[in-house]
Design a protein around this motif. Structure first.
Motif, PDB file in Angstrom:
ATOM      1  N   ALA A   8     -11.102   5.549   5.724  1.00 29.22           N
ATOM      2  CA  ALA A   8     -10.583   4.887   4.526  1.00 29.22           C
ATOM      3  C   ALA A   8     -11.739   4.323   3.712  1.00 29.22           C
ATOM      4  CB  ALA A   8      -9.614   3.762   4.900  1.00 29.22           C
ATOM      5  N   VAL A   9     -11.515   4.223   2.402  1.00 31.07           N
ATOM      6  CA  VAL A   9     -12.442   3.537   1.502  1.00 31.07           C
ATOM      7  C   VAL A   9     -11.648   2.546   0.676  1.00 31.07           C
ATOM      8  CG1 VAL A   9     -13.961   5.547   1.389  1.00 31.07           C
ATOM      9  CG2 VAL A   9     -12.229   5.205  -0.405  1.00 31.07           C
ATOM     10  N   ALA A  10     -12.344   1.580   0.081  1.00 25.24           N
ATOM     11  CA  ALA A  10     -11.723   0.652  -0.875  1.00 25.24           C
ATOM     12  C   ALA A  10     -12.340   0.912  -2.236  1.00 25.24           C
ATOM     13  CB  ALA A  10     -11.939  -0.793  -0.452  1.00 25.24           C
ATOM     14  N   LEU A  11     -11.488   1.024  -3.256  1.00 22.98           N
ATOM     15  CA  LEU A  11     -11.943   1.309  -4.609  1.00 22.98           C
ATOM     16  C   LEU A  11     -11.544   0.186  -5.562  1.00 22.98           C
ATOM     17  CD1 LEU A  11     -11.024   5.076  -5.255  1.00 22.98           C
ATOM     18  CD2 LEU A  11     -13.238   4.137  -4.564  1.00 22.98           C
ATOM     19  N   ALA A  12     -12.454  -0.148  -6.472  1.00 23.79           N
ATOM     20  CA  ALA A  12     -12.148  -0.995  -7.629  1.00 23.79           C
ATOM     21  C   ALA A  12     -12.739  -0.305  -8.849  1.00 23.79           C
ATOM     22  CB  ALA A  12     -12.736  -2.389  -7.470  1.00 23.79           C
ATOM     23  N   TYR A  13     -12.033  -0.377  -9.986  1.00 28.85           N
ATOM     24  CA  TYR A  13     -12.455   0.315 -11.208  1.00 28.85           C
ATOM     25  C   TYR A  13     -12.756  -0.721 -12.277  1.00 28.85           C
ATOM     26  CZ  TYR A  13     -12.392   4.067 -14.744  1.00 28.85           C
ATOM     27  OH  TYR A  13     -12.724   4.979 -15.729  1.00 28.85           O
ATOM     28  N   VAL A  14     -14.002  -0.711 -12.755  1.00 31.81           N
ATOM     29  CA  VAL A  14     -14.499  -1.682 -13.727  1.00 31.81           C
ATOM     30  C   VAL A  14     -14.926  -0.944 -14.994  1.00 31.81           C
ATOM     31  CG1 VAL A  14     -16.491  -3.179 -14.219  1.00 31.81           C
ATOM     32  CG2 VAL A  14     -15.220  -3.433 -12.081  1.00 31.81           C
TER      33      VAL A  14
ATOM     34  N   GLU B  26     -21.216  -9.210 -23.260  1.00 30.56           N
ATOM     35  CA  GLU B  26     -20.045 -10.090 -23.374  1.00 30.56           C
ATOM     36  C   GLU B  26     -18.769  -9.456 -22.849  1.00 30.56           C
ATOM     37  OE1 GLU B  26     -19.616  -7.154 -26.455  1.00 30.56           O
ATOM     38  OE2 GLU B  26     -21.347  -8.328 -25.786  1.00 30.56           O
ATOM     39  N   PHE B  27     -18.824  -8.183 -22.413  1.00 33.56           N
ATOM     40  CA  PHE B  27     -17.575  -7.510 -22.046  1.00 33.56           C
ATOM     41  C   PHE B  27     -17.712  -6.737 -20.741  1.00 33.56           C
ATOM     42  CE2 PHE B  27     -14.684  -3.924 -21.829  1.00 33.56           C
ATOM     43  CZ  PHE B  27     -13.464  -4.520 -22.110  1.00 33.56           C
ATOM     44  N   GLN B  28     -16.974  -7.207 -19.749  1.00 30.63           N
ATOM     45  CA  GLN B  28     -16.718  -6.452 -18.521  1.00 30.63           C
ATOM     46  C   GLN B  28     -15.299  -6.808 -18.091  1.00 30.63           C
ATOM     47  OE1 GLN B  28     -19.199  -9.123 -17.847  1.00 30.63           O
ATOM     48  NE2 GLN B  28     -20.667  -8.019 -19.127  1.00 30.63           N
ATOM     49  N   ARG B  29     -14.583  -5.849 -17.524  1.00 30.64           N
ATOM     50  CA  ARG B  29     -13.234  -6.180 -17.055  1.00 30.64           C
ATOM     51  C   ARG B  29     -12.872  -5.340 -15.834  1.00 30.64           C
ATOM     52  NH1 ARG B  29      -8.277  -3.349 -19.686  1.00 30.64           N
ATOM     53  NH2 ARG B  29      -9.100  -1.298 -20.204  1.00 30.64           N
ATOM     54  N   LEU B  30     -12.059  -5.948 -14.983  1.00 32.02           N
ATOM     55  CA  LEU B  30     -11.535  -5.281 -13.793  1.00 32.02           C
ATOM     56  C   LEU B  30     -10.253  -4.564 -14.203  1.00 32.02           C
ATOM     57  CD1 LEU B  30     -11.695  -4.815 -10.719  1.00 32.02           C
ATOM     58  CD2 LEU B  30     -10.418  -6.951 -10.425  1.00 32.02           C
ATOM     59  N   VAL B  31     -10.316  -3.239 -14.295  1.00 31.24           N
ATOM     60  CA  VAL B  31      -9.176  -2.446 -14.739  1.00 31.24           C
ATOM     61  C   VAL B  31      -8.200  -2.210 -13.593  1.00 31.24           C
ATOM     62  CG1 VAL B  31      -8.458  -0.229 -15.725  1.00 31.24           C
ATOM     63  CG2 VAL B  31     -10.574  -1.328 -16.506  1.00 31.24           C
ATOM     64  N   LEU B  32      -8.700  -1.780 -12.447  1.00 29.13           N
ATOM     65  CA  LEU B  32      -7.887  -1.594 -11.241  1.00 29.13           C
ATOM     66  C   LEU B  32      -8.505  -2.399 -10.113  1.00 29.13           C
ATOM     67  CD1 LEU B  32      -7.079   2.253 -11.201  1.00 29.13           C
ATOM     68  CD2 LEU B  32      -5.678   0.372 -12.089  1.00 29.13           C
ATOM     69  N   PRO B  33      -7.770  -3.316  -9.518  1.00 31.05           N
ATOM     70  CA  PRO B  33      -8.308  -4.124  -8.422  1.00 31.05           C
ATOM     71  C   PRO B  33      -8.440  -3.289  -7.158  1.00 31.05           C
ATOM     72  CG  PRO B  33      -5.992  -4.587  -8.706  1.00 31.05           C
ATOM     73  CD  PRO B  33      -6.372  -3.652  -9.826  1.00 31.05           C
ATOM     74  N   TRP B  34      -8.898  -3.928  -6.111  1.00 29.07           N
ATOM     75  CA  TRP B  34      -9.181  -3.221  -4.862  1.00 29.07           C
ATOM     76  C   TRP B  34      -7.935  -2.536  -4.301  1.00 29.07           C
ATOM     77  CZ3 TRP B  34     -13.868  -2.054  -3.648  1.00 29.07           C
ATOM     78  CH2 TRP B  34     -14.911  -2.874  -4.067  1.00 29.07           C
ATOM     79  N   LYS B  35      -8.097  -1.275  -3.957  1.00 24.39           N
ATOM     80  CA  LYS B  35      -7.048  -0.524  -3.280  1.00 24.39           C
ATOM     81  C   LYS B  35      -7.672   0.281  -2.155  1.00 24.39           C
ATOM     82  CE  LYS B  35      -3.327   2.859  -3.762  1.00 24.39           C
ATOM     83  NZ  LYS B  35      -2.419   2.039  -2.933  1.00 24.39           N
ATOM     84  N   ARG B  36      -7.048   0.229  -1.010  1.00 28.52           N
ATOM     85  CA  ARG B  36      -7.517   0.990   0.154  1.00 28.52           C
ATOM     86  C   ARG B  36      -6.961   2.414   0.060  1.00 28.52           C
ATOM     87  NH1 ARG B  36      -6.264   1.936   5.767  1.00 28.52           N
ATOM     88  NH2 ARG B  36      -8.053   1.538   7.133  1.00 28.52           N
ATOM     89  N   ILE B  37      -7.860   3.396   0.107  1.00 21.64           N
ATOM     90  CA  ILE B  37      -7.494   4.803   0.008  1.00 21.64           C
ATOM     91  C   ILE B  37      -7.726   5.464   1.364  1.00 21.64           C
ATOM     92  CG2 ILE B  37      -7.858   6.980  -1.214  1.00 21.64           C
ATOM     93  CD1 ILE B  37      -6.984   4.799  -3.086  1.00 21.64           C
ATOM     94  N   ALA B  38      -6.653   5.956   1.981  1.00 19.18           N
ATOM     95  CA  ALA B  38      -6.781   6.603   3.282  1.00 19.18           C
ATOM     96  C   ALA B  38      -6.036   7.931   3.346  1.00 19.18           C
ATOM     97  CB  ALA B  38      -6.266   5.672   4.392  1.00 19.18           C
ATOM     98  N   THR B  39      -5.198   8.218   2.352  1.00 18.51           N
ATOM     99  CA  THR B  39      -4.380   9.430   2.373  1.00 18.51           C
ATOM    100  C   THR B  39      -4.350  10.050   0.984  1.00 18.51           C
ATOM    101  OG1 THR B  39      -2.320   8.295   1.775  1.00 18.51           O
ATOM    102  CG2 THR B  39      -2.876   8.381   4.134  1.00 18.51           C
ATOM    103  N   GLN B  40      -3.826  11.266   0.900  1.00 20.02           N
ATOM    104  CA  GLN B  40      -3.655  11.913  -0.392  1.00 20.02           C
ATOM    105  C   GLN B  40      -2.692  11.118  -1.269  1.00 20.02           C
ATOM    106  OE1 GLN B  40      -5.207  15.069  -1.411  1.00 20.02           O
ATOM    107  NE2 GLN B  40      -4.563  14.134  -3.338  1.00 20.02           N
ATOM    108  N   THR B  41      -1.653  10.560  -0.663  1.00 18.11           N
ATOM    109  CA  THR B  41      -0.697   9.753  -1.423  1.00 18.11           C
ATOM    110  C   THR B  41      -1.368   8.531  -2.026  1.00 18.11           C
ATOM    111  OG1 THR B  41       1.152  10.488  -0.061  1.00 18.11           O
ATOM    112  CG2 THR B  41       1.446   8.440  -1.289  1.00 18.11           C
ATOM    113  N   ASP B  42      -2.224   7.845  -1.243  1.00 13.75           N
ATOM    114  CA  ASP B  42      -2.975   6.701  -1.772  1.00 13.75           C
ATOM    115  C   ASP B  42      -3.793   7.115  -2.992  1.00 13.75           C
ATOM    116  OD1 ASP B  42      -2.056   5.104   0.327  1.00 13.75           O
ATOM    117  OD2 ASP B  42      -3.866   5.393   1.527  1.00 13.75           O
ATOM    118  N   ALA B  43      -4.468   8.257  -2.885  1.00 17.06           N
ATOM    119  CA  ALA B  43      -5.304   8.738  -3.977  1.00 17.06           C
ATOM    120  C   ALA B  43      -4.466   9.057  -5.212  1.00 17.06           C
ATOM    121  CB  ALA B  43      -6.085   9.968  -3.530  1.00 17.06           C
TER     122      ALA B  43
END
Length: 242
Positions: free
Chosen positions: A74-80, A86-103
């Motif tokens: 498994a991996v954990a992903l966050a998308y920034v 002056e601009f940075q934002r967290l678009v998708l917070p941490w999600k654990r990816i372990a299966t095709q469905t998670d992806a």
């Protein structure tokens, strides 16, 4: 401190809205922040190609196989997204990816997320913000990585080297995906080839490497190659060309 609390609040709120969010006690092989340039030099078509590239790469069976092949599977992903200092934002917070469905779920969430486009390019701001996101990852990780993609050099905020060195001092690896766009930034040619700039000033840490994309159309293939290598922890050249 206020910025950090905002990251936590945004992440917690988004996670609370998604069923089946992973628990904090589920470890991962890699905690990976995807830090994506959305400065004004990236137009709407290029922004779409970037997002589609990440969506296609994360759901690619070869990437999922690399994820499942790790010690923990498994991996954990966050998308920034980042632009000027002056601009940075967290678009998708941490999600654990372990299966095709998670992806697949992750890719759908990215497709639905709104996108911003702002002026200037602060690689340093993107790296520093990604460090704070990594500090709040709810999953214990064997490795921590920031994956910086962009089409220009740092022209806002402190030098990228300072932010890189702070991250490396915390044991974080920074890998790069420079997009070798043939269009000058704001009508001016870059001070040096972008892949050279990323090699010298952006990437760092144990096993750091970069995969240049020759243009935005080639971005998806470059993302897939890079993800497989960093998820699997493969060695190889500092500059990995297709």
């Amino acid at each position: 401190m206020r910025r950090r609390s905002l990251i936590a609040a945004a992440g917690a709120a988004a996670l609370a809205q998604r069923p089946g969010s992973a628990r904090a006690d589920e470890p991962v092989d890699v905690a990976l922040v995807l830090a994506v340039d959305v400065s004004r030099s990236v137009d709407e078509d290029e922004a779409r190609l970037q997002r589609e590239g990440y969506r296609a790469a994360i759901t690619d069976p070869r990437v999922v196989e690399a994820i499942r092949g790790g010690m923990l599977g498994a991996v954990a992903l966050a998308y920034v997204e980042w632009a000027g200092i002056e601009f940075q934002r967290l678009v998708l917070p941490w999600k654990r990816i372990a299966t095709q469905t998670d992806a697949d779920v992750w890719a759908t969430a990215l497709a639905e997320a709104p996108r911003s486009s702002l002026s200037w390019t602060s690689v340093s701001g993107g790296i520093d913000f990604s460090r704070r996101v990594l500090a709040e990852c709810p999953h214990e990780a064997t490795r921590r990585v920031i994956d910086v993609s962009g089409d220009g050099v740092n022209n806002s905020g402190p030098p990228a080297e300072q932010a890189r060195d702070r991250a490396v001092a915390e044991g974080i690896t920074i890998n790069g995906l420079p997009i070798l766009n043939d269009r000058p930034t704001f009508g001016r040619p870059p001070p040096m080839p972008l892949d050279q700039y990323y090699r010298d000033s952006v990437i760092g840490g144990q096993g750091a490497f970069l995969v240049p994309a020759e243009n935005f159309e080639a971005f998806g293939n470059a993302v897939r190659r890079k993800l497989i290598r960093e998820i699997a922890g493969f060695g190889g050249p500092v500059v990995d060309r297709a």
